[in-house]
Enzyme design. Structure first.
Site, short mmCIF file in Angstrom:
data_model
loop_
_atom_site.label_atom_id
_atom_site.label_comp_id
_atom_site.label_asym_id
_atom_site.label_seq_id
_atom_site.Cartn_x
_atom_site.Cartn_y
_atom_site.Cartn_z
N ALA A 171 0.85 -1.30 0.12
CA ALA A 171 0.15 -0.05 -0.15
C ALA A 171 0.66 1.17 -0.07
O ALA A 171 0.73 2.28 -0.86
CB ALA A 171 -0.98 -0.08 1.24
N GLN B 89 4.57 -13.45 -1.83
CA GLN B 89 4.97 -12.09 -1.60
C GLN B 89 5.94 -12.45 -0.06
O GLN B 89 6.79 -11.78 0.20
CB GLN B 89 4.22 -11.06 -1.29
CG GLN B 89 3.63 -10.46 -2.64
CD GLN B 89 2.00 -11.08 -2.86
OE1 GLN B 89 1.96 -12.36 -2.50
NE2 GLN B 89 1.09 -10.22 -3.17
N ASP C 24 -3.95 -2.70 3.96
CA ASP C 24 -4.05 -1.92 2.60
C ASP C 24 -5.06 -0.75 2.76
O ASP C 24 -5.29 0.26 2.15
CB ASP C 24 -4.51 -2.70 1.56
CG ASP C 24 -3.32 -3.34 1.02
OD1 ASP C 24 -2.68 -4.39 1.48
OD2 ASP C 24 -2.69 -2.93 0.06
O1 MRU Z 1 -0.95 -7.34 -3.36
P1 MRU Z 1 0.09 -6.74 -2.45
O2 MRU Z 1 1.44 -7.30 -2.53
O3 MRU Z 1 0.30 -5.21 -2.77
O4 MRU Z 1 -0.19 -6.81 -1.06
C1 MRU Z 1 0.26 -6.17 0.10
C2 MRU Z 1 -0.31 -6.43 1.33
O5 MRU Z 1 -1.25 -7.03 1.63
C3 MRU Z 1 0.53 -5.58 2.65
O6 MRU Z 1 0.31 -6.51 3.66
C4 MRU Z 1 0.01 -4.31 2.84
O7 MRU Z 1 0.00 -3.43 1.58
C5 MRU Z 1 0.69 -3.46 3.74
S1 MRU Z 1 2.27 -2.94 3.18
C6 MRU Z 1 2.95 -2.16 4.29
#
Ligand code: MRU
Length: 356
Positions: A53, A199, A240
């Site tokens: 995010a 991830q 997010d």
């Molecule tokens: O789909 P992504 O990789 O963008 O998802 C990221 C996440 O779910 C994270 O936990 C979230 O963005 C917080 S990042 C500090």
């Protein structure tokens, strides 16, 4: 933070282009990519060359600056802003960053507009770095307390990548972990693999390795038994979109981890900069949940024996698959929100105390 001993941030501006670390190539290739236009920025967010995010917020801010650099025309800027906001629907940071940029540029027609846009994008990124550092200082206290009682390695479970690669630097969930490690507190991280895009395995484990923090990748379904066995002292995840009532929307599977933590009395913390708080939506059902291509489930990518990147099909080729990217964890399962202003209860009152 470091990659092969060298300090990086995830995004920066140099020689009229925006530089990013292409996260679709990690952990097997470290590639710095140039974004030369707002279209490049939109694409980087959509295909997840940048993700997380706060980082997609920072990229959207630089996307606006690139739009100004390309064509300083109000119509073009408006269209670019709309497309940036729509490039991924769930993280509120996109809209937050674009709105802040547009507000800053309103009514400015002078030659200064590009430098004002670039300064504001850098300011958004610098602020995120500062906030994430502050999250780490507050979160460190929780890890320290556990360590002082336990007098042994603190085992922390995290989901997806809420690490420095998801932000500008430090990360949200990982910042307390980096601070604890720097202070000499022994920590070990259980890294949820985080299917389908992995991830956790590809990014969280990679960045923890680069900072020499002990970590173990686990399949997403393993956290429950580890909690039952007393092998998880706390969970920390990112978000997010955080509602003002403390509900948190994060990577798919976060909710199940929170349920398991609740059943086993394991503290479940969510770390966030205030840029992920949505003060408008009141009901979690109204959060737009991203649906991504089913190919992210049916295919996996890795390197073969000749060090070549390969994508292979792992499902029956006639099967249908569904790929929801996020879920919502109700506030009642969240032990606390670790923010740049301190730790709050996951509730309207808790957030109000910190942010009003
Ligand atoms: O789909 P992504 O990789 O963008 O998802 C990221 C996440 O779910 C994270 O936990 C979230 O963005 C917080 S990042 C500090």
């Amino acid at each position: 933070m470091r990659i092969e001993g060298k300090e990086y941030r995830t995004i920066w501006f140099e020689n009229n282009v925006v530089k990013i670390i292409d996260q679709t190539k990690l952990p097997h290739r470290f590639i710095i990519k140039d974004l030369k236009s707002v279209k490049d920025a939109i694409n980087a967010i959509k295909v997840m060359e940048v993700r997380g995010a706060p980082l997609i917020g920072g990229t959207a801010a630089y996307g606006i600056a690139l739009a100004v650099q390309e064509n300083n025309n109000p119509e073009f800027l408006k269209k670019s802003a709309e497309e940036l906001i729509q490039s991924r629907p769930t993280a509120i940071n996109l809209k937050w960053a674009v709105d802040r940029m547009i507000k800053k540029l309103e009514g400015i027609n002078s030659d200064q507009i590009l430098s004002i846009a670039l300064n504001e994008a850098k300011e958004i990124c610098d602020e995120d770095e500062k906030f994430c550092e502050s999250i780490g200082i507050y979160g460190l206290k929780i890890i320290e307390e556990i360590y002082n009682k336990k007098k042994d390695t603190v085992n922390i479970l995290t989901h997806c990548n809420a690490g420095w690669l998801a932000t500008i630097n430090w990360g949200t969930a990982t910042s307390p972990i980096y601070h604890a490690h720097k202070k000499g507190i022994p920590v070990h991280v259980w890294v949820d693999e985080t299917r389908p895009r992995n991830q956790g395995a590809n990014l969280t484990s990679y960045e923890l390795n680069e900072e020499e923090i002990p970590n173990t990748i686990i399949a997403d379904n393993t956290g429950g038994i580890l909690m039952q066995r007393g092998e998880v002292d706390m969970c920390i995840v990112g978000t997010d979109r955080t509602l003002s009532n403390g509900d948190v929307c994060n990577k798919i599977g976060t909710y199940l981890k929170a349920l398991a933590a609740h059943d086993n009395n394991v503290p479940f913390y969510v770390a966030l900069p205030s840029s992920t708080i949505d003060w408008n939506i009141k009901d979690a059902k109204d959060i737009p949940i991203e649906v991504r291509s089913s190919e992210e489930l049916s295919h996996v990518e890795g390197i073969d024996e000749n060090n070549r990147i390969k994508k292979i099909l792992i499902y029956p080729n006639k099967s249908k698959a569904m790929n929801l990217a996020f879920d919502v964890t109700p506030a009642k399962y969240v032990t606390g929100l670790i923010t740049e202003k301190g730790i709050s209860e996951a509730s309207t009152e808790g957030l109000k105390k910190l942010f009003n």
